[in-house]
Motif scaffolding. Structure first.
Motif, PDB file in Angstrom:
ATOM      1  N   GLN A 178       0.832  -1.207   0.000  1.00 49.04           N
ATOM      2  CA  GLN A 178       0.000   0.000   0.000  1.00 49.04           C
ATOM      3  C   GLN A 178       0.869   1.261   0.000  1.00 49.04           C
ATOM      4  O   GLN A 178       0.607   2.214  -0.748  1.00 49.04           O
ATOM      5  N   ARG A 179       1.922   1.263   0.819  1.00 48.83           N
ATOM      6  CA  ARG A 179       2.824   2.418   0.890  1.00 48.83           C
ATOM      7  C   ARG A 179       3.532   2.657  -0.436  1.00 48.83           C
ATOM      8  O   ARG A 179       3.590   3.789  -0.937  1.00 48.83           O
ATOM      9  N   ILE A 180       4.062   1.579  -1.015  1.00 42.59           N
ATOM     10  CA  ILE A 180       4.807   1.701  -2.270  1.00 42.59           C
ATOM     11  C   ILE A 180       3.897   2.163  -3.398  1.00 42.59           C
ATOM     12  O   ILE A 180       4.254   3.030  -4.207  1.00 42.59           O
ATOM     13  N   GLN A 181       2.691   1.615  -3.444  1.00 40.86           N
ATOM     14  CA  GLN A 181       1.740   1.986  -4.497  1.00 40.86           C
ATOM     15  C   GLN A 181       1.397   3.472  -4.424  1.00 40.86           C
ATOM     16  O   GLN A 181       1.354   4.163  -5.455  1.00 40.86           O
ATOM     17  N   LYS A 182       1.180   3.975  -3.216  1.00 41.83           N
ATOM     18  CA  LYS A 182       0.842   5.388  -3.058  1.00 41.83           C
ATOM     19  C   LYS A 182       2.053   6.278  -3.342  1.00 41.83           C
ATOM     20  O   LYS A 182       1.938   7.339  -3.956  1.00 41.83           O
ATOM     21  N   GLU A 183       3.212   5.815  -2.882  1.00 42.88           N
ATOM     22  CA  GLU A 183       4.435   6.602  -3.066  1.00 42.88           C
ATOM     23  C   GLU A 183       4.773   6.776  -4.540  1.00 42.88           C
ATOM     24  O   GLU A 183       5.170   7.861  -4.980  1.00 42.88           O
ATOM     25  N   LEU A 184       4.598   5.710  -5.321  1.00 39.31           N
ATOM     26  CA  LEU A 184       4.924   5.757  -6.747  1.00 39.31           C
ATOM     27  C   LEU A 184       3.723   6.108  -7.619  1.00 39.31           C
ATOM     28  O   LEU A 184       3.873   6.311  -8.827  1.00 39.31           O
ATOM     29  N   ASN A 185       2.541   6.130  -7.024  1.00 34.98           N
ATOM     30  CA  ASN A 185       1.300   6.478  -7.742  1.00 34.98           C
ATOM     31  C   ASN A 185       1.084   5.582  -8.969  1.00 34.98           C
ATOM     32  O   ASN A 185       0.715   6.043 -10.050  1.00 34.98           O
TER      33      ASN A 185
END
Length: 336
Positions: A178-185
């Motif tokens: 979830q963090r990586i997905q949001k961070e990289l959009n």
């Protein structure tokens, strides 16, 4: 226009058994979307069709307005992580992550920078020179994730990537994804049969059954307002009553089944005060089970079996065979 569009998708494997049945759905840019459903409902087939690994019988798939229905997988700018890690056993962590970049013949300096960035993002610093056999399951899955996103794909596909991992590590990886997905959009589609996982991860969930989408929406909306009998039975352990069962205590004639979430039912050893906004029943505890901090009672109310979920409080437990009074708001009785 949505970022990804599936329009009237049909897919069969033998020309007769339809796996996807005139399915249409859309995905907004930057969202993490979950395809949720039981085994055999078509969710992985839909994902593989988007990736280009399955040829459709009919229908179209577009990404950012571009028709990719007949493009080969390598031309779709999609990264994919499978349940099996599929790492190269003879390559180190950094070599596995760099593989796609090397195939693209990118500059060595750029490859080194991108790999270092990915290793930091997935929290694998210090593991660069390790081989897959030296890694835990969670570490392997993070290598697979880094390898999928290092090429900066337009879309990331995750096909039940956490199903073979133990519960505690699974929760940690859910948060990291979830963090990586949001961070990289990155626009991401996640396939799972686990409704708790869908609730935690998703911006939008599409509940699939028998090759079709039964319901789409925000996880909380789908959970609290199921629109079909299947969604109610698949999401949240709803109590589902037949019309004649509901009529027993409501005195209402209806033509649909009624779904009641187990956590909205209050229980007491004493009768509840009359309330025009609530239904009350009396029953007997016939079984119980625990899951984490949730204690589930199974209550027989004159032949109507109800599950009641409560926070585990050891000082106020009912015993099997004990009489109990139940109460719940009328507005929590949903037609499905």
């Amino acid at each position: 226009m949505s970022y990804i569009e599936f329009k009237n998708i049909q897919k069969s494997y033998d020309g007769e058994t339809m796996i996807l049945k005139d399915l249409s759905l859309s995905v907004e840019e930057g969202h993490l979307v979950t395809l949720l459903g039981p085994s055999g409902c078509g969710k992985s087939t839909l994902l593989r069709s988007l990736a280009g690994f399955e040829r459709l019988d009919s229908g179209t798939i577009t990404i950012n307005g571009k028709d990719v229905t007949n493009l080969p997988p390598g031309k779709r700018e999609i990264g994919m992580v499978f349940q099996q890690y599929s790492l190269f056993p003879n390559m180190t962590v950094e070599e596995n992550i760099a593989f796609g970049l090397k195939m693209q013949k990118q500059d060595k300096t750029i490859i080194k920078e991108k790999v270092a960035q990915m290793i930091a993002i997935v929290n694998l610093s210090g593991k660069e020179k390790k081989y897959p056999k030296e890694l835990s399951g969670g570490q392997k899955q993070r290598v697979a994730l880094a390898r999928a996103i290092v090429n900066e794909p337009k879309v990331l596909l995750l096909d039940e990537p956490l199903s073979a991992i133990d519960a505690q590590l699974r929760k940690s990886l859910q948060k990291q994804i979830q963090r990586i997905q949001k961070e990289l959009n990155i626009t991401t589609i996640f396939v799972t049969h686990d409704q708790d996982e869908a609730m935690i991860l998703s911006d939008v969930v599409h509940v699939m059954n028998d090759g079709k989408v039964e319901q789409s929406g925000k996880p909380t909306d789908v959970y609290t307002h199921p629109k079909t009998h299947f969604v109610a039975s698949f999401m949240g352990n709803y109590n589902i009553l037949k019309p004649e069962q509901f009529q027993q205590f409501s005195r209402q004639r209806i033509g649909a089944s009624i779904a009641i979430r187990p956590e909205v039912i209050d229980s007491s050893r004493l009768p509840f005060e009359p309330d025009e906004e609530r239904y009350t029943l009396q029953g007997k505890i016939v079984d119980q089970s625990t899951s984490g901090n949730i204690l589930s009672y199974y209550v027989d109310c004159a032949g109507i079996k109800l599950r009641v979920d409560e926070l585990y409080r050891s000082f106020n437990l009912f015993k099997i065979g004990e009489d109990v009074h139940l109460s719940f708001e009328k507005r929590n009785c949903l037609e499905v």
